[in-house]
Write a protein that holds these residues in place. Structure first.
Motif, PDB file in Angstrom:
ATOM      1  N   LEU A   1      77.692 -40.582 -60.439  1.00  0.00           N
ATOM      2  CA  LEU A   1      77.644 -40.540 -61.903  1.00  0.00           C
ATOM      3  C   LEU A   1      78.055 -41.892 -62.491  1.00  0.00           C
ATOM      4  N   ILE A   2      79.073 -42.498 -61.882  1.00  0.00           N
ATOM      5  CA  ILE A   2      79.499 -43.822 -62.346  1.00  0.00           C
ATOM      6  C   ILE A   2      78.385 -44.844 -62.111  1.00  0.00           C
ATOM      7  N   TRP A   3      77.754 -44.776 -60.912  1.00  0.00           N
ATOM      8  CA  TRP A   3      76.655 -45.690 -60.626  1.00  0.00           C
ATOM      9  C   TRP A   3      75.475 -45.450 -61.583  1.00  0.00           C
ATOM     10  N   LEU A   4      75.260 -44.178 -61.944  1.00  0.00           N
ATOM     11  CA  LEU A   4      74.200 -43.833 -62.884  1.00  0.00           C
ATOM     12  C   LEU A   4      74.438 -44.502 -64.230  1.00  0.00           C
ATOM     13  N   LEU A   5      75.674 -44.426 -64.714  1.00  0.00           N
ATOM     14  CA  LEU A   5      76.011 -45.027 -66.006  1.00  0.00           C
ATOM     15  C   LEU A   5      75.939 -46.554 -65.957  1.00  0.00           C
ATOM     16  N   ILE A   6      76.445 -47.139 -64.853  1.00  0.00           N
ATOM     17  CA  ILE A   6      76.438 -48.602 -64.742  1.00  0.00           C
ATOM     18  C   ILE A   6      75.007 -49.133 -64.672  1.00  0.00           C
ATOM     19  N   TYR A   7      74.176 -48.505 -63.834  1.00  0.00           N
ATOM     20  CA  TYR A   7      72.809 -48.966 -63.660  1.00  0.00           C
ATOM     21  C   TYR A   7      71.997 -48.778 -64.954  1.00  0.00           C
ATOM     22  N   GLY A   8      72.177 -47.607 -65.576  1.00  0.00           N
ATOM     23  CA  GLY A   8      71.482 -47.361 -66.844  1.00  0.00           C
ATOM     24  C   GLY A   8      71.915 -48.335 -67.923  1.00  0.00           C
ATOM     25  N   GLY A   9      73.222 -48.651 -67.963  1.00  0.00           N
ATOM     26  CA  GLY A   9      73.729 -49.604 -68.945  1.00  0.00           C
ATOM     27  C   GLY A   9      73.181 -51.001 -68.732  1.00  0.00           C
ATOM     28  N   LEU A  10      73.066 -51.405 -67.452  1.00  0.00           N
ATOM     29  CA  LEU A  10      72.489 -52.722 -67.156  1.00  0.00           C
ATOM     30  C   LEU A  10      71.034 -52.802 -67.598  1.00  0.00           C
ATOM     31  N   LEU A  11      70.257 -51.747 -67.356  1.00  0.00           N
ATOM     32  CA  LEU A  11      68.848 -51.751 -67.755  1.00  0.00           C
ATOM     33  C   LEU A  11      68.705 -51.837 -69.268  1.00  0.00           C
ATOM     34  N   TYR A  12      69.588 -51.153 -69.957  1.00  0.00           N
ATOM     35  CA  TYR A  12      69.472 -51.094 -71.421  1.00  0.00           C
ATOM     36  C   TYR A  12      69.995 -52.374 -72.078  1.00  0.00           C
ATOM     37  N   TYR A  13      71.171 -52.860 -71.641  1.00  0.00           N
ATOM     38  CA  TYR A  13      71.794 -53.995 -72.318  1.00  0.00           C
ATOM     39  C   TYR A  13      71.367 -55.338 -71.719  1.00  0.00           C
ATOM     40  N   TRP A  14      71.143 -55.403 -70.400  1.00  0.00           N
ATOM     41  CA  TRP A  14      70.839 -56.671 -69.759  1.00  0.00           C
ATOM     42  C   TRP A  14      69.342 -56.965 -69.722  1.00  0.00           C
ATOM     43  N   PHE A  15      68.560 -55.924 -69.367  1.00  0.00           N
ATOM     44  CA  PHE A  15      67.113 -56.136 -69.255  1.00  0.00           C
ATOM     45  C   PHE A  15      66.350 -55.688 -70.510  1.00  0.00           C
ATOM     46  N   ASP A  16      67.066 -55.218 -71.493  1.00  0.00           N
ATOM     47  CA  ASP A  16      66.479 -54.828 -72.779  1.00  0.00           C
ATOM     48  C   ASP A  16      65.375 -53.785 -72.637  1.00  0.00           C
ATOM     49  N   LEU A  17      65.539 -52.852 -71.708  1.00  0.00           N
ATOM     50  CA  LEU A  17      64.590 -51.748 -71.597  1.00  0.00           C
ATOM     51  C   LEU A  17      64.925 -50.698 -72.645  1.00  0.00           C
ATOM     52  N   PRO A  18      63.933 -49.984 -73.135  1.00  0.00           N
ATOM     53  CA  PRO A  18      64.208 -48.906 -74.090  1.00  0.00           C
ATOM     54  C   PRO A  18      65.173 -47.881 -73.482  1.00  0.00           C
ATOM     55  N   LEU A  19      65.883 -47.204 -74.348  1.00  0.00           N
ATOM     56  CA  LEU A  19      66.886 -46.241 -73.885  1.00  0.00           C
ATOM     57  C   LEU A  19      66.269 -45.170 -72.987  1.00  0.00           C
ATOM     58  N   GLY A  20      65.101 -44.648 -73.396  1.00  0.00           N
ATOM     59  CA  GLY A  20      64.459 -43.596 -72.594  1.00  0.00           C
ATOM     60  C   GLY A  20      64.097 -44.081 -71.207  1.00  0.00           C
ATOM     61  N   GLN A  21      63.532 -45.310 -71.132  1.00  0.00           N
ATOM     62  CA  GLN A  21      63.179 -45.868 -69.825  1.00  0.00           C
ATOM     63  C   GLN A  21      64.428 -46.151 -68.984  1.00  0.00           C
ATOM     64  N   SER A  22      65.454 -46.658 -69.653  1.00  0.00           N
ATOM     65  CA  SER A  22      66.703 -46.960 -68.935  1.00  0.00           C
ATOM     66  C   SER A  22      67.290 -45.699 -68.316  1.00  0.00           C
ATOM     67  N   VAL A  23      67.356 -44.616 -69.098  1.00  0.00           N
ATOM     68  CA  VAL A  23      67.914 -43.350 -68.593  1.00  0.00           C
ATOM     69  C   VAL A  23      67.047 -42.786 -67.485  1.00  0.00           C
ATOM     70  N   THR A  24      65.729 -42.779 -67.688  1.00  0.00           N
ATOM     71  CA  THR A  24      64.813 -42.232 -66.684  1.00  0.00           C
ATOM     72  C   THR A  24      64.864 -43.031 -65.391  1.00  0.00           C
ATOM     73  N   ASP A  25      64.788 -44.347 -65.518  1.00  0.00           N
ATOM     74  CA  ASP A  25      64.841 -45.225 -64.348  1.00  0.00           C
ATOM     75  C   ASP A  25      66.148 -45.010 -63.570  1.00  0.00           C
ATOM     76  N   SER A  26      67.246 -44.958 -64.306  1.00  0.00           N
ATOM     77  CA  SER A  26      68.551 -44.781 -63.664  1.00  0.00           C
ATOM     78  C   SER A  26      68.644 -43.424 -62.960  1.00  0.00           C
ATOM     79  N   LEU A  27      68.158 -42.366 -63.633  1.00  0.00           N
ATOM     80  CA  LEU A  27      68.193 -41.036 -63.028  1.00  0.00           C
ATOM     81  C   LEU A  27      67.377 -40.981 -61.742  1.00  0.00           C
ATOM     82  N   VAL A  28      66.159 -41.497 -61.798  1.00  0.00           N
ATOM     83  CA  VAL A  28      65.284 -41.454 -60.620  1.00  0.00           C
ATOM     84  C   VAL A  28      65.895 -42.226 -59.459  1.00  0.00           C
TER      85      VAL A  28
END
Length: 354
Positions: free
Chosen positions: A19-46
């Motif tokens: 769960l921690i890795w899920l949040l960290i990875y999703g946060g990096l996609l959203y804040y660092w790579f500027d991916l949309p929130l939906g893509q960041s969450v989906t990518d992180s979950l998968v």
């Protein structure tokens, strides 16, 4: 970890880690790579869910198959973890490509990220497999050691039981021969000896399963044996028992003194015509119970320092099996007095009797 994960709080530790890795990875996609929130969450979950699945798979694999050779074990984990990492990247990419089929920019980014995903996935999967390898090897060693200790304990207890059983026939034959000799000459004493022998054997049966008894109980049992011997030898045999302070409650193996006293009677009375006194003295020193048995002997007729017979040998063997020490029984002869000293370490209390 599968065996670990399904036990106690390790389940929550495993879940919380991902769960921690899920949040960290999703946060990096959203804040660092500027991916949309939906893509960041989906990518992180998968990615994280599939990575958790690969962790469970490699743990299962290591749990049920590990090469015997030490170097091959970790090489095997490296190969399997790399294969799982590649499978993880391919499956994650396929799912995400189908989840966002029209977002060409995201698909391009996803393709460029394949080497990084593969490397990170391999490192994480290998780390989990490596940890599982060490844990299962240690667990296997503990189980092997436990089985070996159990087997050694069974063998030791069997030998102790055999030693105890070998002592009884020897004494019983002597007693029956004495009863046979008394029947015609002194029938009253023969009947008395039969009754005392019955009490002695009954006491032996009661102590059959006892591994530890108090010194006071051992003296009661020894007194039954001495009563029988006094019927055999009459006034020729006397005993002097001195129990030191605090010795009565000290613990010791049962039927330890009878063979020693029998040996003392043998060397003190056989081939002699005089009266003897066997002295038994006990004391406690440095959490050790000391028991000294002394008997006089005829130095011209006997050589007690040469071969003390099966009785003392069996006692020394029993003490070694129980305490793994060779210095717990000593014998000496000085001025026509033969002394046997037994030392019993006080490593057991009364609650651990059985």
């Amino acid at each position: 970890m599968v065996k670990q994960i399904i036990k106690g709080t390790a389940v929550w530790s495993f879940i919380c880690s991902f769960l921690i890795w899920l949040l960290i990875y999703g946060g990096l996609l959203y804040y660092w790579f500027d991916l949309p929130l939906g893509q960041s969450v989906t990518d992180s979950l998968v990615h994280v869910i599939l990575l958790a699945a690969t962790s469970v798979i490699i743990n299962h694999n290591v749990a049920y198959y590990r090469p015997a050779a030490g170097s091959m074990k970790f090489g095997y984990v490296a190969v399997v973890s790399f294969a799982l990492a590649v499978l993880w990247v391919c499956l994650s990419r396929w799912l995400l490509m189908n989840a966002f089929p029209k977002d060409l920019e995201y698909q391009t980014w996803l393709n460029h990220a394949i080497p990084i995903h593969t490397l990170v996935g391999w490192m994480l999967t290998y780390g989990i497999g490596f940890r599982a390898q060490i844990w299962y090897d240690a667990e296997e060693q503990r189980e092997t050691l436990k089985r070996r200790e159990t087997a050694e304990k069974i063998v030791r207890e069997a030998e102790l039981f055999k030693l105890r059983q070998q002592l009884q026939p020897h004494f019983l034959f002597n007693s029956l021969n004495s009863i046979n000799a008394l029947i015609m000459l002194r029938p009253k004493e023969a009947r008395e000896m039969v009754l005392k022998l019955s009490d002695f054997l009954r006491g032996s049966l009661k102590r059959e399963d006892d591994q530890w008894i108090s010194f006071a109980e051992e003296l009661k049992y020894l007194q039954l044996y001495l009563d029988i011997e006094k019927v055999r030898f009459g006034h020729r045999l006397a005993t002097d028992i001195i129990s030191g302070e605090g010795t009565d409650t000290r613990m010791m193996p049962p039927m330890l003194l009878q063979p020693v006293v029998e040996n003392a009677i043998k060397f003190g009375l056989y081939d002699t015509t005089g009266d003897i006194t066997i002295s038994i003295k006990s004391w406690v020193e440095d959490n050790m119970l000391y028991i000294s048995i002394q008997n006089p002997f005829d130095n011209e007729l006997q050589q007690p320092h040469k071969g003390t017979g099966f009785g003392l040998t069996s006692i020394q063997r029993r003490l070694y099996l129980l305490f793994a020490r060779q210095d717990l029984m000593e014998t000496s002869a000085h001025e026509n007095i033969f002394t046997t000293t037994i030392k019993v370490p006080q490593t057991h209390d009364k609650s651990s009797n059985n």
